[in-house]
Design a protein around this motif. Structure first.
Motif, PDB file in Angstrom:
ATOM      1  N   ASN A 975       0.820  -1.213   0.000  1.00  0.00           N
ATOM      2  CA  ASN A 975       0.000   0.000   0.000  1.00  0.00           C
ATOM      3  C   ASN A 975       0.855   1.266   0.000  1.00  0.00           C
ATOM      4  N   VAL A 976       1.986   1.218   0.730  1.00  0.00           N
ATOM      5  CA  VAL A 976       2.890   2.388   0.767  1.00  0.00           C
ATOM      6  C   VAL A 976       3.444   2.633  -0.638  1.00  0.00           C
ATOM      7  N   ARG A 977       3.812   1.541  -1.319  1.00  0.00           N
ATOM      8  CA  ARG A 977       4.341   1.702  -2.685  1.00  0.00           C
ATOM      9  C   ARG A 977       3.263   2.270  -3.604  1.00  0.00           C
ATOM     10  N   ARG A 978       2.024   1.829  -3.418  1.00  0.00           N
ATOM     11  CA  ARG A 978       0.929   2.331  -4.271  1.00  0.00           C
ATOM     12  C   ARG A 978       0.728   3.828  -4.080  1.00  0.00           C
ATOM     13  N   VAL A 979       0.680   4.290  -2.798  1.00  0.00           N
ATOM     14  CA  VAL A 979       0.456   5.738  -2.582  1.00  0.00           C
ATOM     15  C   VAL A 979       1.676   6.547  -3.037  1.00  0.00           C
ATOM     16  N   ALA A 980       2.870   5.928  -2.989  1.00  0.00           N
ATOM     17  CA  ALA A 980       4.064   6.622  -3.506  1.00  0.00           C
ATOM     18  C   ALA A 980       3.918   6.857  -5.003  1.00  0.00           C
ATOM     19  N   LEU A 981       3.367   5.859  -5.716  1.00  0.00           N
ATOM     20  CA  LEU A 981       3.131   6.019  -7.162  1.00  0.00           C
ATOM     21  C   LEU A 981       2.086   7.091  -7.435  1.00  0.00           C
ATOM     22  N   VAL A 982       1.045   7.139  -6.602  1.00  0.00           N
ATOM     23  CA  VAL A 982      -0.008   8.158  -6.777  1.00  0.00           C
ATOM     24  C   VAL A 982       0.588   9.553  -6.577  1.00  0.00           C
ATOM     25  N   THR A 983       1.461   9.698  -5.583  1.00  0.00           N
ATOM     26  CA  THR A 983       2.122  10.993  -5.325  1.00  0.00           C
ATOM     27  C   THR A 983       3.051  11.360  -6.481  1.00  0.00           C
ATOM     28  N   PHE A 984       3.803  10.367  -6.961  1.00  0.00           N
ATOM     29  CA  PHE A 984       4.694  10.592  -8.104  1.00  0.00           C
ATOM     30  C   PHE A 984       3.894  11.050  -9.320  1.00  0.00           C
ATOM     31  N   ASN A 985       2.737  10.420  -9.539  1.00  0.00           N
ATOM     32  CA  ASN A 985       1.871  10.780 -10.668  1.00  0.00           C
ATOM     33  C   ASN A 985       1.397  12.223 -10.547  1.00  0.00           C
ATOM     34  N   SER A 986       1.042  12.615  -9.326  1.00  0.00           N
ATOM     35  CA  SER A 986       0.583  13.990  -9.089  1.00  0.00           C
ATOM     36  C   SER A 986       1.692  14.986  -9.410  1.00  0.00           C
ATOM     37  N   ALA A 987       2.926  14.664  -8.984  1.00  0.00           N
ATOM     38  CA  ALA A 987       4.063  15.554  -9.259  1.00  0.00           C
ATOM     39  C   ALA A 987       4.333  15.626 -10.763  1.00  0.00           C
ATOM     40  N   ALA A 988       4.310  14.467 -11.429  1.00  0.00           N
ATOM     41  CA  ALA A 988       4.586  14.432 -12.877  1.00  0.00           C
ATOM     42  C   ALA A 988       3.540  15.216 -13.652  1.00  0.00           C
ATOM     43  N   HIS A 989       2.299  15.208 -13.152  1.00  0.00           N
ATOM     44  CA  HIS A 989       1.210  15.896 -13.853  1.00  0.00           C
ATOM     45  C   HIS A 989       1.212  17.394 -13.574  1.00  0.00           C
ATOM     46  N   ASN A 990       1.338  17.770 -12.294  1.00  0.00           N
ATOM     47  CA  ASN A 990       1.180  19.180 -11.916  1.00  0.00           C
ATOM     48  C   ASN A 990       2.472  19.983 -11.942  1.00  0.00           C
ATOM     49  N   LYS A 991       3.587  19.340 -11.577  1.00  0.00           N
ATOM     50  CA  LYS A 991       4.849  20.075 -11.511  1.00  0.00           C
ATOM     51  C   LYS A 991       6.003  19.145 -11.861  1.00  0.00           C
ATOM     52  N   PRO A 992       6.149  18.809 -13.168  1.00  0.00           N
ATOM     53  CA  PRO A 992       7.153  17.821 -13.573  1.00  0.00           C
ATOM     54  C   PRO A 992       8.571  18.190 -13.164  1.00  0.00           C
ATOM     55  N   SER A 993       8.839  19.495 -13.024  1.00  0.00           N
ATOM     56  CA  SER A 993      10.216  19.900 -12.682  1.00  0.00           C
ATOM     57  C   SER A 993      10.666  19.319 -11.342  1.00  0.00           C
ATOM     58  N   LEU A 994       9.707  18.928 -10.482  1.00  0.00           N
ATOM     59  CA  LEU A 994      10.073  18.332  -9.185  1.00  0.00           C
ATOM     60  C   LEU A 994      10.748  16.979  -9.361  1.00  0.00           C
ATOM     61  N   ILE A 995      10.324  16.225 -10.360  1.00  0.00           N
ATOM     62  CA  ILE A 995      10.777  14.825 -10.437  1.00  0.00           C
ATOM     63  C   ILE A 995      11.622  14.498 -11.670  1.00  0.00           C
ATOM     64  N   ARG A 996      11.801  15.457 -12.569  1.00  0.00           N
ATOM     65  CA  ARG A 996      12.499  15.155 -13.827  1.00  0.00           C
ATOM     66  C   ARG A 996      13.914  14.625 -13.588  1.00  0.00           C
ATOM     67  N   ASP A 997      14.621  15.254 -12.651  1.00  0.00           N
ATOM     68  CA  ASP A 997      16.013  14.835 -12.410  1.00  0.00           C
ATOM     69  C   ASP A 997      16.109  13.510 -11.657  1.00  0.00           C
ATOM     70  N   LEU A 998      14.987  13.027 -11.124  1.00  0.00           N
ATOM     71  CA  LEU A 998      15.002  11.774 -10.347  1.00  0.00           C
ATOM     72  C   LEU A 998      14.604  10.573 -11.191  1.00  0.00           C
ATOM     73  N   LEU A 999      14.244  10.813 -12.458  1.00  0.00           N
ATOM     74  CA  LEU A 999      13.671   9.727 -13.262  1.00  0.00           C
ATOM     75  C   LEU A 999      14.616   8.542 -13.429  1.00  0.00           C
ATOM     76  N   ASP A1000      15.929   8.808 -13.534  1.00  0.00           N
ATOM     77  CA  ASP A1000      16.859   7.686 -13.716  1.00  0.00           C
ATOM     78  C   ASP A1000      16.769   6.687 -12.570  1.00  0.00           C
ATOM     79  N   THR A1001      16.539   7.192 -11.336  1.00  0.00           N
ATOM     80  CA  THR A1001      16.452   6.275 -10.196  1.00  0.00           C
ATOM     81  C   THR A1001      15.031   5.768  -9.974  1.00  0.00           C
ATOM     82  N   VAL A1002      14.030   6.583 -10.326  1.00  0.00           N
ATOM     83  CA  VAL A1002      12.638   6.206 -10.047  1.00  0.00           C
ATOM     84  C   VAL A1002      12.091   5.221 -11.076  1.00  0.00           C
ATOM     85  N   LEU A1003      12.453   5.418 -12.363  1.00  0.00           N
ATOM     86  CA  LEU A1003      11.832   4.609 -13.426  1.00  0.00           C
ATOM     87  C   LEU A1003      12.001   3.097 -13.253  1.00  0.00           C
TER      88      LEU A1003
END
Length: 1184
Positions: A975-1003
């Motif tokens: 469940n923690v992993r699921r809500v982490a994905l939901v939060t990641f999705n929110s960041a990617a949708h609303n403010k991609p600049s927050l997560i763009r530099d982390l994509l190599d580790t997150v993907l």
């Protein structure tokens, strides 16, 4: 004797001709004996000495094949194959033609015909032996020709023969005869369209190993030409064929050394291989000075390199920063290329680079984009001086093609990077003027120059052009008078923009430029086009728009010309073709800060505008409502009651939930009337306007802008003091149906809308708060229905949000009692009301709510919703003193086992963090170490509520630590992993600049969650039935939703081929995930067509499986509906895939297409989706 022979030949010719005529008739039916005789006779005629008879006999073979039985066709083929190897050259030739005719008449591979398969098998063995023998070159050439024909039309039926065909063709690539090699290459090109992967790999490996031996220039060139042919027919398959970089680099060098013309397909092969291994792209070497004009063949090298770079740039989004470091300077350095065709390819490659940068613009130009270091746009910005330096001299070259390339380049550059040329305008303007004045310029060049000038004018500050207006106006005015309508049209567009430049009304404080010398020229050339009736439609419309801009910005300088021009507008308003453009121009003029005198035309114009509200054209209605609104607002003294009555009569049909945008415009117009013409609204009480508005308030669709407009209208209306439209009258109209209980409102949203309108009225009236007591009594009254209680509670909440209700002693008790109602909707309304009332007086109500949360565990969920409303709506300064207390209370509940409660707590924590991010964000981060998975999931969910699509003070702090929150993607708890994905999705949708530099580790973690895990699938017994439950479905769904979002916001950071691997898996997953991946496929077909093309064969199979799956006959109705929806979605993906150029070349795709057309159900779905997509394209072109 000779005479007899001629007579016999004539008779034979006529008889054969008659036979052919009979065979072509559909009605002819042959019995077994007739078939045998006809076949025997025609085969005999093929050996006739008379050439004309032979030709007719060959023509008979075509219709004969479809009329006789299978074994007779086999007889024909056997005989033709034998004759093809005969000694007589004439017989060989005619038999070859016969075989081609037979192959051409066989049904296609997709039909699954047994006849075609049988014939192909017979021919193949004979042909391969004829090709392999190499005894007679002419036989070999004919056999290769027929083999190529057969592979092209019926390759799919020969899959079992592909290995033997390949082994017989490959030796022919070293034949001493070049004609044999050429035809072998053609045959191999057709073979790769339908062969399996093993055969394809064998072929490519053979070519590469032979190339690496490099025995002779002649064979090397043949192998490279063969790779070119393969890439033309199946380039997307080579893209999949990974080989070490050095091999492909070697092929490239060999191709250049041997002066082979590299096809774009080969270049794509090379570029895909080179870039997939992050090899530095090929760049240009050498300079013009190194070559003499006599033997300069190096232009082929440079052209090939430019094409190769173009292919690389167009397909590898994720390498954009690398391209700007290496490719961009190399291309800019070659803008000086002296060979015109090469120069055009260099420009095209750079245009491709700019176009790849363009989709990224929306988030890179954002003020909230917090990326550190160099981004593609900043790198491009730094290279602009180099680009301008390389271009500005070429803008005055003789070559029309070069100048067009320069204009296209500047246009694209400014579109990608608005304002980029601010410092370079002085050196570029002379080049543009040169092409506009040059008599040798073609029409297309002038259009490109004007188009470039328009884009440059639109995307830079007006002051930049003021020193150049004197030079720009004469050539533009001359172009407006050009006899070619396309030049005139483009010039009018530029003139309109020039008017804004010479007098920018939106910057009056910086308006120091003297526009007077240019007004006459601009007005004269435009009025001439405006008056002309016999000109192109586009010119008419642009002349109207241009004149509208002239009057808007320069109307105070037109003097006596103004009334006459306005009357022309009136004439254009009466014309169906020009009325929409004229309405928009009048709106522009009416909104001008110069207060243009429109009295000469208002009397006639307003009734005409009112009549437009009856028309079916939606764009016309919207534009007309905007025009009427601005006219009433700015010309209230000149608008008579009769004019207003004419408009009001047309409004009732426009107020409807079926078109909320039009309704909103009508409501805004009525609000304007209430403010500037209050007396005119006296009549709406008796008309159907008010009843339509009240009906709209009850619509569940009323929200957003339309609801805000409605609230403003009611406040403006009650403020007019019109009799019979006072506060209590309107209140009764709004709440009457609920209290009368005549008809319960079907949707909860209707109660919210009525409550907001009640609150808006109450705030606007001094005696309004007196009604609060009545609402409290309604909630208390045991005889009140749930509907009355619901409306009363929501109204109390809305009023209390803006008005302090602490003077009502019973209020707290009444609301808390409502928490015990049997109706869930009343409970929810009470919770909302308590939170909303608290916002009106925080010191009074917030401590009370906090105390209740601690003391009333049974009401906790509802009270937490009240707290959420307080935190969401109250002012930051009002909340600050209570932050610590609220925070402590929330943390006590973040480990609650109930997920609904945890979600409310998480939202409260997230929104509270926004009030004091420096203090609270580190605290939130600290809870990631909690031993409770519930606490971890709550804080990760809380982060989601700190992210919004507009800039906030928390953004830099969040960027620094969001990586820590996303590390929960590795959490052991599902469940923690699921809500982490939901939060990641929110960041990617609303403010991609927050997560763009982390994509190599997150993907990698994201992709990991797309896999089906067998350990999460369990069986549940439900009585006699066993039901399969997949506990991993929700997290997979969340992962695929993230992938879909990343396509829009971070495409340039994705390895598309890796991405496609997981899309492919999703196509075989659960219903919900299939639906998502179908959407992704459609999106990818537009964004990355070349990458999708390379994977097409692997994507088609799951789509076909979905479309051909049948639901069990005894299944429930929902199963049939789900399967239908899946088919439609899959078909949408197929339609999108077919928009990719060359997609139909895929044998699997063309086979699937045939399957669709042969299945009536699938064909109907396919056609309806094609119609929908074409009509959607038409709608997107609507001027609205």
């Amino acid at each position: 004797m000779l005479q007899n022979r001629h007579k016999k030949a004539r008779l034979l010719f006529m008889a054969t001709n008659d036979l052919m005529s009979e065979l072509q008739k559909d009605s002819i039916k042959l019995d077994d004996d007739s078939e045998r005789k006809v076949v025997k006779m025609i085969l005999k005629l093929l050996e006739d000495k008379n050439g004309e008879v032979q030709n007719l006999a060959v023509k008979c073979l075509g219709p004969l094949v479809s009329k006789v039985k299978e074994y007779q066709v086999e007889t024909i083929v056997d005989t033709l194959c034998t004759n093809m190897l005969a000694d007589k050259e004439q017989l060989r030739d005619i038999s070859s033609i016969g075989l081609k005719t037979v192959i051409g008449e066989l049904p296609p591979a997709s039909s699954g015909s047994a006849l075609a398969a049988s014939v192909c098998k017979k021919i193949t063995g004979r042909l391969t032996s004829a090709i392999a023998k190499q005894e007679d070159v002419s036989v070999q050439l004919e056999a290769l020709d027929i083999m190529a024909d057969m592979l092209c039309r019926l390759g799919g039926l020969l899959v079992n023969f592909h290995p033997s065909i390949l082994s017989c063709l490959l030796p022919q690539l070293t034949s001493p005869r070049l004609a044999v090699r050429k035809r072998t290459i053609i045959a191999l090109g057709h073979l790769v369209m339908s062969c399996g992967n093993l055969v394809f790999v064998d072929l490519i490996e053979h070519l590469l190993s032979e190339l690496s031996r490099n025995d002779s220039m002649s064979t090397t060139r043949t192998y490279i030409q063969c790779i070119a042919a393969i890439s033309r027919q199946a380039g997307h398959r080579i893209g999949e064929f990974h080989r070490d970089t050095q091999t492909w680099y070697f092929i490239y060098k060999m191709a250049l050394d041997n002066e082979c013309f590299l096809e774009p397909g080969v270049l794509l092969v090379l570029s895909t291989s080179l870039t997939s291994h992050h090899h530095h792209p090929l760049t240009f070497t050498g300079s013009d000075d190194e070559y003499s004009d006599d033997d300069d063949m190096s232009w082929k090298v440079r052209r090939a390199a430019a094409k190769c770079l173009d292919a690389v740039v167009s397909t590898r989004h994720e390498m954009l920063p690398e391209f700007y470091r290496t490719v961009s300077p190399a291309l800019i350095a070659r803008f000086k290329e002296r060979e015109e065709n090469v120069k055009a390819d260099v420009f095209h490659a750079y245009l491709s680079l700019l176009k790849q940068t363009r989709p990224a613009q929306s988030w890179l130009c954002d003020p909230d984009a917090m990326e550190q270091g160099e981004t593609p746009l900043t790198m491009l910005q730094n290279q602009v001086p180099m680009i301008v330096k390389a271009l500005h001299k070429q803008m005055k070259e003789k070559s029309v093609k070069t100048r067009q390339c320069c204009f296209n380049m500047l246009t694209e550059l400014v579109n990608v990077l608005p304002g980029a040329l601010t410092l370079h305008i002085p050196v570029l303007v002379p080049g543009i003027i040169f092409s506009l004045n040059d008599k040798s310029s073609s029409s297309n060049l002038k259009i490109d120059a004007l188009s470039c000038l328009y884009v440059v004018l639109c995307n830079h500050q007006p002051q930049v052009f003021h020193p150049h207006v004197q030079a720009l106006v004469p050539p533009v005015v001359a172009c407006v008078g050009d006899p070619f309508y396309k030049i005139t049209s483009e010039a009018l567009l530029v003139s309109q923009q020039l008017v804004k430049v010479i007098r920018p009304l939106d910057q009056p404080e910086r308006d120091t430029f003297d526009a007077s010398p240019y007004i006459t020229d601009l007005f004269t050339c435009t009025i001439k086009r405006l008056k002309a009736a016999d000109i192109d439609q586009e010119v008419k419309e642009r002349a109207i728009s241009c004149m509208g801009q002239i009057i808007c910005n320069l109307g105070d300088s037109l003097g006596d010309d103004l009334p006459g021009t306005l009357h022309i507008f009136l004439e254009r308003l009466k014309n169906e073709i020009t009325r929409l453009t004229t309405v928009k121009a009048l709106t522009l003029i009416a909104g001008s800060t110069l207060k243009i005198d429109l009295r000469p035309i208002l009397d006639e114009a307003v009734p005409i505008l009112a009549s437009f509200l009856r028309k079916n054209q939606r764009a016309l209605k919207l534009s007309t409502l905007a025009a009427l609104d601005i006219l009433v607002k700015n010309y209230s003294d000149s608008v008579t009651p009769a004019m207003i009555d004419a408009v009001l009569a047309e409004l009732p049909p426009l107020i409807s939930e079926s078109d909320m945008h039009v309704s909103q415009m009508v409501i805004s117009f009525l609000t304007t009337l209430a403010r500037v013409h209050p007396l005119s609204l006296a009549k709406i009480g008796g008309s159907s306007i008010l009843s339509e508005l009240i009906s709209l308030v009850r619509s569940p669709l009323l929200q957003g802008g339309a609801l805000s407009a409605m609230l403003e209208f009611f406040q403006a209306l009650v403020g007019t003091g019109t009799s019979s439209l006072g506060y209590m009258d309107l209140l009764r109209m709004l709440t009457g149906p609920v209290y009368a209980q005549s008809a319960a409102l079907t949707h909860k949203q209707s109660y919210y809308s009525i409550a907001k309108c009640v609150a808006a009225l109450t705030r606007a009236c001094p005696d309004g708060p007196a009604v609060v007591g009545q609402f409290i009594q309604d909630v208390k009254n045991s005889r009140s229905t749930d509907s009355i209680r619901l409306l009363a509670l929501l109204s109390l909440g809305e009023v209390g949000h803006h008005v302090d209700l602490s003077g009502q002693p019973e209020l707290k008790t009444v609301i808390l009692d409502a928490f015990s109602s049997s109706s869930e909707e009343v409970k929810s309304a009470a919770s909302y009301a308590l939170g909303s009332i608290a916002v009106g007086n925080l010191p009074e109500y917030l401590p009370f709510v906090l105390g209740e949360i601690s003391g009333q565990p049974k009401r906790q969920y509802l009270l937490l919703h009240s707290l959420k409303e307080i935190i969401s709506s109250a002012s930051v300064t009002g909340l600050k003193p209570y932050v610590e207390g609220v925070w402590t209370l929330l943390l006590k509940h973040c480990e609650c086992a109930e997920e609904g409660t945890r979600n409310v707590v998480a939202e409260c924590l997230g929104k509270l963090t926004l009030i004091d991010p420096e203090t609270l964000l580190p605290r939130l981060k600290g809870y990631l170490l909690s031993g409770s998975s519930y606490a971890r999931s709550s804080v990760v969910t809380a982060v989601k509520f700190t992210i919004s699509d507009h800039p906030q003070t928390i953004d830099p702090l969040l960027k620094n630590c969001i990586g820590d929150f996303l590390k929960t993607l590795e959490d052991p708890d599902l469940n923690v992993r699921r809500v982490a994905l939901v939060t990641f999705n929110s960041a990617a949708h609303n403010k991609p600049s927050l997560i763009r530099d982390l994509l190599d580790t997150v993907l990698p973690h994201l992709y990991n969650e797309t896999k089906v895990r067998k350990e999460l699938i369990r069986e549940v017994e439900m009585g006699p039935f066993k039901h399969t439950v997949d506990d991993g479905l929700d997290i997979r769904k969340a992962a695929f939703e993230c992938m879909y979002t990343l396509l829009d916001s971070c495409l340039d950071r994705l390895d598309i081929f890796e991405f496609l691997n997981h899309v492919e898996d999703g196509l075989k997953d659960h219903y919900d995930i299939k639906m998502l991946t179908f959407l992704m496929l459609a999106r990818l077909s537009t964004l990355c067509p070349s990458a999708v093309l390379q994977r097409l064969d692997r994507l088609v199979e799951p789509l076909r499986a979905t479309c051909t799956t049948k639901v069990k006959a005894n299944s429930v109705k929902q199963e049939f509906e789900k399967q239908d929806e899946l088919k439609r979605s899959a078909m949408r993906a197929v339609v999108a895939l077919l928009t990719i150029p060359e997609a139909e070349k895929s044998p699997l795709m063309s086979e699937f297409q045939s399957q669709i057309s042969s299945n009536p159900e699938l064909a109907a779905i396919f056609e309806s989706i094609q119609r929908d997509s074409s009509s959607a394209n038409m709608e997107s072109m609507d001027t609205s």
